[in-house]
Design an enzyme around this catalytic site. Structure first.
Site, mmCIF file in Angstrom:
data_model
loop_
_atom_site.group_PDB
_atom_site.id
_atom_site.type_symbol
_atom_site.label_atom_id
_atom_site.label_comp_id
_atom_site.label_asym_id
_atom_site.label_seq_id
_atom_site.Cartn_x
_atom_site.Cartn_y
_atom_site.Cartn_z
ATOM 1 N N CYS A 9 65.155 63.843 48.718
ATOM 2 C CA CYS A 9 63.949 64.667 48.704
ATOM 3 C C CYS A 9 63.908 65.423 50.023
ATOM 4 C CB CYS A 9 62.680 63.864 48.440
ATOM 5 S SG CYS A 9 62.223 62.697 49.712
ATOM 6 N N CYS A 82 62.694 68.690 44.564
ATOM 7 C CA CYS A 82 62.583 69.516 45.771
ATOM 8 C C CYS A 82 63.199 70.897 45.598
ATOM 9 C CB CYS A 82 63.177 68.792 46.975
ATOM 10 S SG CYS A 82 64.786 68.047 46.720
ATOM 11 N N CYS A 86 66.783 71.124 48.220
ATOM 12 C CA CYS A 86 67.786 70.058 48.110
ATOM 13 C C CYS A 86 69.133 70.695 47.788
ATOM 14 C CB CYS A 86 67.408 69.065 47.019
ATOM 15 S SG CYS A 86 66.076 67.964 47.489
#
Length: 129
Positions: A9, A82, A86
């Site tokens: 995350c 995310c 990410c």
């Protein structure tokens, strides 16, 4: 070899930390579980520590890590919703769980996210182990 799983995350302070904890709880020594963040906060959210303690897991022993600290190949990489924050990490299996960040949620909503993560991790481990 044990399956290797990475939970990602942004801050590595809530969702991915709890997912790593659940993988260790449910997978024990049958799995290698890691978590990291694209922009780690450097601390674990006290709520995450408190709510995992309710399940007899000491998240206070974890630390917020950067993806740059994580090496090797993974059987599964799970992102926590995310999006573009990410980066792509190679893995045999990739999933994005699209989980809301619970850091500003009230206790009941935070527990609901925690429990959802626990169920998802359990299903993932059943598929991997």
């Amino acid at each position: 070899m044990k399956p290797r799983v990475l939970f990602v995350c942004v801050e590595n302070a809530n969702r991915s930390q709890m997912a790593e904890a659940f993988a260790k709880l449910y997978g024990g020594d049958r799995i290698e579980a890691y978590s990291a963040g694209s922009k780690p906060s450097g601390v674990i959210n006290p709520k995450a520590i408190r709510f995992m303690a309710e399940l007899d897991y000491d998240l206070g022993q974890h630390r917020s890590k950067s993806l740059s600290e994580i090496n090797g190949e993974f059987d599964a990489v799970i992102t926590m919703g995310c999006g573009d924050n990410c980066p792509w990490i190679p893995a045999k299996r990739r999933e994005d769980w699209q989980l809301a960040d619970p850091k500003h949620m009230d206790d009941e909503a935070y527990r609901a996210v925690r429990d959802d993560i626990g169920r998802r991790v359990q299903a993932l481990l059943e598929a991997l182990i």
